[in-house]
Design a protein around this motif. Structure first.
Motif, PDB file in Angstrom:
ATOM      1  N   UNK A 119       0.830  -1.206   0.000  1.00  0.00           N
ATOM      2  CA  UNK A 119       0.000   0.000   0.000  1.00  0.00           C
ATOM      3  C   UNK A 119       0.867   1.260   0.000  1.00  0.00           C
ATOM      4  N   UNK A 120       1.955   1.227   0.752  1.00  0.00           N
ATOM      5  CA  UNK A 120       2.812   2.408   0.886  1.00  0.00           C
ATOM      6  C   UNK A 120       3.773   2.584  -0.287  1.00  0.00           C
ATOM      7  N   UNK A 121       3.820   1.617  -1.192  1.00  0.00           N
ATOM      8  CA  UNK A 121       4.769   1.709  -2.298  1.00  0.00           C
ATOM      9  C   UNK A 121       4.345   2.713  -3.369  1.00  0.00           C
ATOM     10  N   UNK A 122       3.123   3.235  -3.265  1.00  0.00           N
ATOM     11  CA  UNK A 122       2.653   4.291  -4.161  1.00  0.00           C
ATOM     12  C   UNK A 122       2.557   5.585  -3.359  1.00  0.00           C
ATOM     13  N   UNK A 123       3.214   6.628  -3.817  1.00  0.00           N
ATOM     14  CA  UNK A 123       3.283   7.854  -3.028  1.00  0.00           C
ATOM     15  C   UNK A 123       1.984   8.652  -3.074  1.00  0.00           C
ATOM     16  N   UNK A 124       1.650   9.372  -2.014  1.00  0.00           N
ATOM     17  CA  UNK A 124       0.470  10.241  -2.029  1.00  0.00           C
ATOM     18  C   UNK A 124       0.542  11.290  -3.134  1.00  0.00           C
ATOM     19  N   UNK A 125       1.744  11.750  -3.448  1.00  0.00           N
ATOM     20  CA  UNK A 125       1.907  12.746  -4.512  1.00  0.00           C
ATOM     21  C   UNK A 125       1.458  12.170  -5.853  1.00  0.00           C
ATOM     22  N   UNK A 126       1.875  10.947  -6.140  1.00  0.00           N
ATOM     23  CA  UNK A 126       1.457  10.292  -7.377  1.00  0.00           C
ATOM     24  C   UNK A 126      -0.052  10.065  -7.379  1.00  0.00           C
ATOM     25  N   UNK A 127      -0.588   9.615  -6.252  1.00  0.00           N
ATOM     26  CA  UNK A 127      -2.022   9.345  -6.171  1.00  0.00           C
ATOM     27  C   UNK A 127      -2.834  10.599  -6.466  1.00  0.00           C
ATOM     28  N   UNK A 128      -2.414  11.720  -5.924  1.00  0.00           N
ATOM     29  CA  UNK A 128      -3.144  12.967  -6.141  1.00  0.00           C
ATOM     30  C   UNK A 128      -3.199  13.342  -7.615  1.00  0.00           C
ATOM     31  N   UNK A 129      -2.083  13.181  -8.296  1.00  0.00           N
ATOM     32  CA  UNK A 129      -2.043  13.497  -9.726  1.00  0.00           C
ATOM     33  C   UNK A 129      -2.915  12.538 -10.521  1.00  0.00           C
ATOM     34  N   UNK A 130      -2.871  11.264 -10.167  1.00  0.00           N
ATOM     35  CA  UNK A 130      -3.667  10.260 -10.873  1.00  0.00           C
ATOM     36  C   UNK A 130      -5.163  10.531 -10.690  1.00  0.00           C
ATOM     37  N   UNK A 131      -5.561  10.957  -9.491  1.00  0.00           N
ATOM     38  CA  UNK A 131      -6.974  11.257  -9.242  1.00  0.00           C
ATOM     39  C   UNK A 131      -7.466  12.334 -10.204  1.00  0.00           C
ATOM     40  N   UNK A 132      -6.651  13.350 -10.437  1.00  0.00           N
ATOM     41  CA  UNK A 132      -7.040  14.387 -11.380  1.00  0.00           C
ATOM     42  C   UNK A 132      -7.272  13.830 -12.772  1.00  0.00           C
ATOM     43  N   UNK A 133      -6.401  12.909 -13.200  1.00  0.00           N
ATOM     44  CA  UNK A 133      -6.540  12.310 -14.532  1.00  0.00           C
ATOM     45  C   UNK A 133      -7.764  11.402 -14.600  1.00  0.00           C
ATOM     46  N   UNK A 134      -7.987  10.646 -13.541  1.00  0.00           N
ATOM     47  CA  UNK A 134      -9.122   9.720 -13.521  1.00  0.00           C
ATOM     48  C   UNK A 134     -10.449  10.471 -13.583  1.00  0.00           C
ATOM     49  N   UNK A 135     -10.490  11.640 -12.971  1.00  0.00           N
ATOM     50  CA  UNK A 135     -11.722  12.422 -12.985  1.00  0.00           C
ATOM     51  C   UNK A 135     -12.190  12.783 -14.378  1.00  0.00           C
ATOM     52  N   UNK A 136     -11.297  12.708 -15.352  1.00  0.00           N
ATOM     53  CA  UNK A 136     -11.658  13.034 -16.740  1.00  0.00           C
ATOM     54  C   UNK A 136     -12.226  11.836 -17.488  1.00  0.00           C
ATOM     55  N   UNK A 137     -12.220  10.666 -16.843  1.00  0.00           N
ATOM     56  CA  UNK A 137     -12.737   9.473 -17.524  1.00  0.00           C
ATOM     57  C   UNK A 137     -14.210   9.667 -17.871  1.00  0.00           C
ATOM     58  N   UNK A 138     -14.539   9.391 -19.119  1.00  0.00           N
ATOM     59  CA  UNK A 138     -15.921   9.538 -19.577  1.00  0.00           C
ATOM     60  C   UNK A 138     -16.107   8.609 -20.774  1.00  0.00           C
ATOM     61  N   UNK A 139     -16.495   7.382 -20.485  1.00  0.00           N
ATOM     62  CA  UNK A 139     -16.668   6.403 -21.562  1.00  0.00           C
ATOM     63  C   UNK A 139     -18.121   6.290 -22.021  1.00  0.00           C
ATOM     64  N   UNK A 140     -19.004   7.069 -21.421  1.00  0.00           N
ATOM     65  CA  UNK A 140     -20.413   6.955 -21.749  1.00  0.00           C
ATOM     66  C   UNK A 140     -20.719   7.162 -23.234  1.00  0.00           C
ATOM     67  N   UNK A 141     -20.003   8.065 -23.942  1.00  0.00           N
ATOM     68  CA  UNK A 141     -20.315   8.244 -25.367  1.00  0.00           C
ATOM     69  C   UNK A 141     -20.099   6.995 -26.217  1.00  0.00           C
ATOM     70  N   UNK A 142     -19.247   6.074 -25.748  1.00  0.00           N
ATOM     71  CA  UNK A 142     -18.974   4.890 -26.572  1.00  0.00           C
ATOM     72  C   UNK A 142     -19.181   3.556 -25.859  1.00  0.00           C
ATOM     73  N   UNK A 143     -19.614   3.571 -24.607  1.00  0.00           N
ATOM     74  CA  UNK A 143     -19.714   2.311 -23.866  1.00  0.00           C
ATOM     75  C   UNK A 143     -20.769   1.384 -24.456  1.00  0.00           C
ATOM     76  N   UNK A 144     -21.776   1.938 -25.134  1.00  0.00           N
ATOM     77  CA  UNK A 144     -22.791   1.108 -25.782  1.00  0.00           C
ATOM     78  C   UNK A 144     -22.239   0.353 -26.986  1.00  0.00           C
ATOM     79  N   UNK A 145     -21.043   0.698 -27.413  1.00  0.00           N
ATOM     80  CA  UNK A 145     -20.445   0.031 -28.566  1.00  0.00           C
ATOM     81  C   UNK A 145     -19.655  -1.217 -28.172  1.00  0.00           C
ATOM     82  N   UNK A 146     -19.466  -1.452 -26.878  1.00  0.00           N
ATOM     83  CA  UNK A 146     -18.710  -2.631 -26.446  1.00  0.00           C
ATOM     84  C   UNK A 146     -19.383  -3.887 -26.994  1.00  0.00           C
ATOM     85  N   UNK A 147     -18.603  -4.698 -27.704  1.00  0.00           N
ATOM     86  CA  UNK A 147     -19.179  -5.846 -28.402  1.00  0.00           C
ATOM     87  C   UNK A 147     -18.535  -7.166 -27.997  1.00  0.00           C
ATOM     88  N   UNK A 148     -17.878  -7.196 -26.830  1.00  0.00           N
ATOM     89  CA  UNK A 148     -17.326  -8.446 -26.322  1.00  0.00           C
ATOM     90  C   UNK A 148     -18.116  -8.853 -25.077  1.00  0.00           C
TER      91      UNK A 148
END
Length: 300
Positions: free
Chosen positions: A202-231
């Motif tokens: 758990x401690x092998x990932x730094x809080x600094x890295x986690x904070x930056x990743x959270x910002x990137x994850x907040x931009x996730x938006x697959x709703x425009x294409x999630x209906x196209x999943x065909x597997x």
């Protein structure tokens, strides 16, 4: 850590009762042109067993999210984990993106000489799994999406949280600082003390890295294409999830054509904290996906 942040990772108290299972050994693997990451590759019951790639949650590692599930999965699958970018012993890069994480997972298939795999994700890992299909549909046999969503920033609280993280981190000196802030710890043998091992993971990932990743994850938006999943796809929903509302997870499942829904009477951290409830449901869901994957293979 608020509910949204807990929703992207797995909270780990200092002393909890962790599942007593064998934790596989791993190795550092170089993905050509991309970097080096820590990988485990657990054989299945036969040499031609289908492969399943397990993608972990924020703040954790491949093993920390999935170690309780690996023994059961390996009775039917070749089970693979990796530390994703900026996590554990994962790839260090100047920026973080879910797109890169998806490309890393498929690059690992190339290194391991695997043509196609099922991709299973938990929380953040399921965002990556969605992108694996989007970017590499020909390498995706099926999807297993656990405790996740197709969109964040749907409430004022979520918008403020993710945007503030992204803004705060962008103002820090040196764009590369977050991913270089990984922390190394002396290895602990999980067979000797699984709690100490888990804390180290758990401690092998730094809080600094986690904070930056959270910002990137907040931009996730697959709703425009999630209906196209065909597997073949299965969605596992923790019914007591206080981080990502179960209703949102169920709504996402209904947007994916033919997706099956599998419910767990547990909270968001059920992959570890309630593994006795989670693992049987995970197995059921994965077997449904596998059966449909095999049917498609026969007809193609």
């Amino acid at each position: 850590m608020n509910a949204v942040q807990r929703g992207l990772g797995t909270r780990l108290p200092s002393r909890v009762r962790l599942p007593e299972v064998e934790v596989p050994e791993g190795r550092l693997v170089t993905l050509p042109g991309r970097g080096t990451t820590y990988v485990t590759d657990t054989p299945g019951p036969t040499d031609d067993a289908p492969a399943i790639v397990l993608l972990h949650a924020l703040t954790t590692t491949g093993l920390l999210t999935w170690f309780p599930s690996i023994p059961a999965l390996s009775k039917k699958y070749r089970v693979i984990t990796l530390d994703q970018r900026w996590h554990g012993q994962g790839i260090r890069s100047e920026e973080f993106s879910l797109r890169d994480c998806a490309d890393d997972a498929v690059a690992l298939l190339d290194v391991l000489n695997i043509d196609k795999a099922m991709f299973a994700g938990f929380s953040m890992g399921s965002l990556v799994a969605q992108r694996v299909w989007r970017q590499h549909a020909d390498r995706t046999g099926g999807l297993l999406l656990c405790a996740t969503t197709d969109r964040f920033q749907m409430t004022p609280t979520e918008r403020v949280f993710h945007n503030s993280m992204d803004t705060m981190m962008s103002r820090l000196p040196g764009q590369g600082s977050a991913q270089r802030a990984g922390r190394l710890h002396a290895r602990v043998d999980p067979a000797v003390d699984i709690n100490r091992w888990a804390i180290n993971e758990f401690r092998s990932t730094s809080p600094l890295a986690v904070s930056k990743v959270i910002g990137a994850i907040g931009k996730h938006h697959s709703r425009p294409w999630i209906r196209e999943i065909d597997v073949p796809t299965a969605v596992v929903v923790p019914l007591r999830d206080k981080a990502i509302p179960p209703a949102r997870q169920i709504a996402m499942a209904r947007r994916i054509p033919g997706a099956t829904l599998h419910e767990v009477d547990a909270g968001h951290s059920c992959c570890v904290m309630d593994a006795d409830k989670f693992v049987p449901v995970l197995m059921q869901a994965s077997n449904v996906v596998l059966a449909r994957w095999k049917e498609r293979t026969v007809t193609e």
